[in-house]
Design an enzyme around this catalytic site. Sequence first.
Site, PDB file in Angstrom:
ATOM      1  N   SER A  18      -1.659   1.055   4.727  1.00  0.00           N
ATOM      2  CA  SER A  18      -2.808   1.147   5.787  1.00  0.00           C
ATOM      3  C   SER A  18      -4.158   1.822   5.416  1.00  0.00           C
ATOM      4  O   SER A  18      -5.235   1.548   5.755  1.00  0.00           O
ATOM      5  CB  SER A  18      -2.210   2.059   7.053  1.00  0.00           C
ATOM      6  OG  SER A  18      -1.669   3.184   6.580  1.00  0.00           O
TER       7      SER A  18
ATOM      8  N   GLY B 139       1.710   0.252   6.932  1.00  0.00           N
ATOM      9  CA  GLY B 139       3.285   0.109   6.827  1.00  0.00           C
ATOM     10  C   GLY B 139       4.048  -0.299   5.536  1.00  0.00           C
ATOM     11  O   GLY B 139       5.303   0.056   5.516  1.00  0.00           O
TER      12      GLY B 139
ATOM     13  N   ASN C 289       3.811   5.476   1.899  1.00  0.00           N
ATOM     14  CA  ASN C 289       4.821   5.205   2.857  1.00  0.00           C
ATOM     15  C   ASN C 289       6.090   5.622   2.338  1.00  0.00           C
ATOM     16  O   ASN C 289       7.223   6.106   2.959  1.00  0.00           O
ATOM     17  CB  ASN C 289       4.910   3.922   3.391  1.00  0.00           C
ATOM     18  CG  ASN C 289       3.725   3.719   4.417  1.00  0.00           C
ATOM     19  OD1 ASN C 289       3.364   4.400   5.358  1.00  0.00           O
ATOM     20  ND2 ASN C 289       2.832   2.474   4.344  1.00  0.00           N
TER      21      ASN C 289
ATOM     22  N   ASP D 257      -4.712  11.287  14.029  1.00  0.00           N
ATOM     23  CA  ASP D 257      -3.352  11.326  13.398  1.00  0.00           C
ATOM     24  C   ASP D 257      -3.053  12.228  12.276  1.00  0.00           C
ATOM     25  O   ASP D 257      -1.846  12.760  11.923  1.00  0.00           O
ATOM     26  CB  ASP D 257      -2.786   9.827  13.033  1.00  0.00           C
ATOM     27  CG  ASP D 257      -3.521   9.253  11.890  1.00  0.00           C
ATOM     28  OD1 ASP D 257      -4.396   9.862  11.424  1.00  0.00           O
ATOM     29  OD2 ASP D 257      -3.216   8.139  11.794  1.00  0.00           O
TER      30      ASP D 257
ATOM     31  N   HIS E  61      -4.611   9.185   8.340  1.00  0.00           N
ATOM     32  CA  HIS E  61      -5.438   8.346   7.841  1.00  0.00           C
ATOM     33  C   HIS E  61      -6.894   8.825   7.868  1.00  0.00           C
ATOM     34  O   HIS E  61      -7.393   9.512   8.891  1.00  0.00           O
ATOM     35  CB  HIS E  61      -5.538   6.947   8.828  1.00  0.00           C
ATOM     36  CG  HIS E  61      -4.037   6.263   8.679  1.00  0.00           C
ATOM     37  ND1 HIS E  61      -3.041   6.554   9.479  1.00  0.00           N
ATOM     38  CD2 HIS E  61      -3.569   5.545   7.870  1.00  0.00           C
ATOM     39  CE1 HIS E  61      -1.965   5.988   9.337  1.00  0.00           C
ATOM     40  NE2 HIS E  61      -2.398   5.301   8.232  1.00  0.00           N
TER      41      HIS E  61
END
Length: 222
Positions: free
Chosen positions: A37, A74, A102, A193, A196
Amino acid sequence: MGYGAMRRLRNVTIALIFLAGAPVAAEPVTVVALGDSLTAGYGLPEGEGLVPQLQGWLAAQGSDAVVVNAGVSGDTTAGGRARLDWALTPEADALIVTLGGNDMLRGLPPEEARANLESILQAAKDRGLAVLLVGMKAPANWGPEYKATFDAMYPELAGAYGALLLDDFFAGLAAAGADPADPASLAPWLQDDGIHPSRAGVTEIVKALGPKVLELVAQAGT
């Protein structure tokens, strides 16, 4: 043959000789950005993510390199490995690998991530591609042994496969004054969040990443 026809033939011959001796313009270097991402530009409008901002930065430096967005939100290192053949089109001259975030967030074994990255680097080497490996830093909550093993795999793999290295994807934020150990100092550069980067954050990240990509382009063009 009349004089006029002979003159036209002579002119055509001269033009062909000139064209044969003229240098052929090199095709722009195509760089595939393989990642998750962070590469895909998660949460950002089109044109504000990593790849378009990097493309703009390169153009501002006078580079005509083309960066292809092969980021999938992801994705783990295993996912990147699985789709590598699809991502590396015949036009690819160089590869940026930004994977592992991830894996780390999920606490997956660093040994698995290392094996997947090694497979990606070997495949790129077999194709004769120049490679830039972009590292991640594991948080302390998985323990000191996990962090030490995870963090070390990027420089070790870059050295083993002759890849360029940017040791930390978020290096540009630190250069802008953020302290990775202080979440509050990162807030201006991140989305809500807390993971990011925002548009402004990507801009700072590209400032640190861009010079390494210029090195990559130079390698690919030789």
